[in-house]
Design an enzyme around this catalytic site. Structure first.
Site, PDB file in Angstrom:
ATOM      1  N   LYS A  59      29.170  48.682  29.285  1.00  0.00           N
ATOM      2  CA  LYS A  59      30.107  47.648  28.836  1.00  0.00           C
ATOM      3  C   LYS A  59      31.100  47.289  29.945  1.00  0.00           C
ATOM      4  CE  LYS A  59      30.027  48.492  23.841  1.00  0.00           C
ATOM      5  NZ  LYS A  59      30.832  48.886  22.658  1.00  0.00           N
ATOM      6  N   ALA A  80      36.235  50.682  26.365  1.00  0.00           N
ATOM      7  CA  ALA A  80      36.114  51.932  25.614  1.00  0.00           C
ATOM      8  C   ALA A  80      35.009  51.795  24.574  1.00  0.00           C
ATOM      9  CB  ALA A  80      37.435  52.288  24.938  1.00  0.00           C
ATOM     10  N   ASP A  81      34.474  52.940  24.157  1.00  0.00           N
ATOM     11  CA  ASP A  81      33.494  52.962  23.078  1.00  0.00           C
ATOM     12  C   ASP A  81      33.683  54.244  22.287  1.00  0.00           C
ATOM     13  OD1 ASP A  81      31.104  51.506  21.952  1.00  0.00           O
ATOM     14  OD2 ASP A  81      30.254  53.502  22.216  1.00  0.00           O
ATOM     15  N   THR A  82      33.514  54.163  20.980  1.00  0.00           N
ATOM     16  CA  THR A  82      33.695  55.317  20.105  1.00  0.00           C
ATOM     17  C   THR A  82      32.408  55.600  19.351  1.00  0.00           C
ATOM     18  OG1 THR A  82      36.043  54.822  19.827  1.00  0.00           O
ATOM     19  CG2 THR A  82      35.039  56.232  18.157  1.00  0.00           C
ATOM     20  N   ALA A 117      34.926  57.343  24.783  1.00  0.00           N
ATOM     21  CA  ALA A 117      34.907  57.256  26.244  1.00  0.00           C
ATOM     22  C   ALA A 117      35.727  56.043  26.668  1.00  0.00           C
ATOM     23  CB  ALA A 117      33.476  57.134  26.748  1.00  0.00           C
TER      24      ALA A 117
END
Length: 198
Positions: A59, A80-82, A117
């Site tokens: 991303k 960010a990614d969850t 992250a």
């Protein structure tokens, strides 16, 4: 370095959390020519912790290309990614209400992990961090699950719940970062941005 950053995320929660740190930002969102969802495909046998870091990196690089393509003013880019994981199983965003109810039934009475992250790009440099939290769900009744799904809140959220909303009533205990569970761990984010000179 400008006194603001780009946020490459469609999550209103991440924008609100940056405001909490008083970090001025502009959104850098995918255009209609980009298939952002394709970046979130899980590879066969991929561990949740590997998945969330890989997707965040993808991303970020997509956002860097988007920034260059649009000829925008220079500034650091944050992404960010969850991911919610129950054991080795990745619980992504629910496809529909039935899928959300299935995930919530699986989480009921269980301890699960939330991985978020975060990555920052500035010019040709990259910084990354990972937040890992444990979340204990109370035992939920089918009526509680149905009412929560009917509220619409689970849609668009990893694991089919938002800790900052009605689901707070389901959460017996957390270990780790509350803001990380929301989608942007502020301690790690602040450290990355300092490293990048913001």
């Amino acid at each position: 370095m400008p006194p603001w950053i780009y946020l490459a995320s469609q999550s209103p929660r991440r924008s609100q959390l940056l405001q909490q740190l008083d970090i001025a930002h502009e959104l850098l969102l995918p255009g209609s020519d980009e298939d952002a969802e394709a970046l979130e495909t899980v590879l066969p046998g991929e561990a949740p912790v590997d998945y969330v870091q890989r997707v965040t990196g993808l991303k970020l690089e997509a956002a860097v290309r988007r920034h260059a393509r649009r000829g925008l003013p220079p500034a650091a880019i944050l992404c960010a990614d969850t991911t919610v994981a129950l054991g080795a199983a990745i619980l992504g965003k629910p496809q529909d209400g039935t899928d959300a109810a299935r995930m919530l039934t699986e989480l009921s009475g269980q301890m699960h992990q939330v991985f978020t992250a975060v990555a920052v790009a500035w010019e040709d440099r990259r910084w990354a961090a990972l937040s890992v939290s444990q979340v204990q769900f109370a035992q939920l009744t089918q009526q509680q699950i149905a009412a929560y799904v009917a509220s619409g809140e689970p849609m668009g959220k990893a694991g089919a719940y938002g800790i900052q909303g009605r689901a707070a009533a389901f959460i017996a205990h957390i270990e780790g970062s509350y803001t990380g569970i929301m989608g942007l761990p502020l301690f790690e984010t602040a450290q990355l941005l300092r490293s990048a000179g913001v």
